[in-house]
Design an enzyme around this catalytic site. Structure first.
Site, short mmCIF file in Angstrom:
data_model
loop_
_atom_site.label_atom_id
_atom_site.label_comp_id
_atom_site.label_asym_id
_atom_site.label_seq_id
_atom_site.Cartn_x
_atom_site.Cartn_y
_atom_site.Cartn_z
N VAL A 81 68.42 27.75 72.09
CA VAL A 81 67.94 26.82 72.95
C VAL A 81 67.99 27.08 74.57
CG1 VAL A 81 68.45 24.22 73.55
CG2 VAL A 81 68.84 25.11 71.19
N CYS A 82 67.27 26.70 75.47
CA CYS A 82 67.42 26.88 76.76
C CYS A 82 67.92 25.81 77.30
CB CYS A 82 65.81 26.98 77.32
SG CYS A 82 66.10 27.53 79.09
N GLN A 83 69.35 26.15 77.63
CA GLN A 83 69.94 24.89 77.81
C GLN A 83 71.03 25.49 79.05
OE1 GLN A 83 72.79 23.38 74.78
NE2 GLN A 83 72.11 21.15 75.64
#
Length: 154
Positions: A81-83
């Site tokens: 996840v791009c977090q």
């Protein structure tokens, strides 16, 4: 540390954005559960996640993986996840697991062109939103888990 994580687990279990959040293999540092997006095209299903806490938590960020396949520009094919919230440079020890999961739910509900791991899907979302919507709906229908009944429901 385990006491803090156990307290945070109880907090997440009371939150309406996820269901069935529990320890994975009895390990207090590994959780799994179902995330329940609110908006189309993902709100037709539930998405299994795994949250793994570092032995150095809360000084080091947890690692979040989406285990259910999703057609989304901010989630890679392996569930990464791009977090930025959980990146080493942005992590704050005061950040709670609930905030990490709320941030993921926000990303699923409103894909962000600045948080992209699959540029081809981000391009499709911007240039052909109807096509993206149809593809994401079909992918959700085929891969997402069934949404659980709401608490107190049938």
């Amino acid at each position: 540390m385990n006491r803090r994580i156990a307290k945070e687990l109880a907090e997440v279990q009371r939150w309406g954005g996820a269901r069935g959040v529990r320890l994975l293999h009895g390990d207090v540092r590994r959780w799994e559960g179902l995330l329940l997006p609110n908006n189309p095209p993902y709100n037709a299903g539930a998405f299994r996640f795994e949250l793994t806490f570092s032995p150095h938590h809360p000084l080091a960020p947890p690692h979040l993986t989406l285990r259910t396949s999703i057609y989304h520009p901010g989630v890679d094919p392996d569930g990464g996840v791009c977090q930025p919230l959980t990146s080493a440079q942005h992590w704050l020890p005061s950040t709670r697991a609930l905030q990490v999961l709320q941030d993921l739910l926000l990303l699923l509900d409103s894909p962000d062109p600045q948080r992209v791991l699959r540029p081809e899907l981000a391009r499709q979302l911007q240039e052909q939103p109807e096509v993206f919507q149809r593809q994401a709906e079909e992918h959700t229908r085929c891969h997402a888990e069934q949404r659980p009944d709401p608490p107190g429901g049938p």
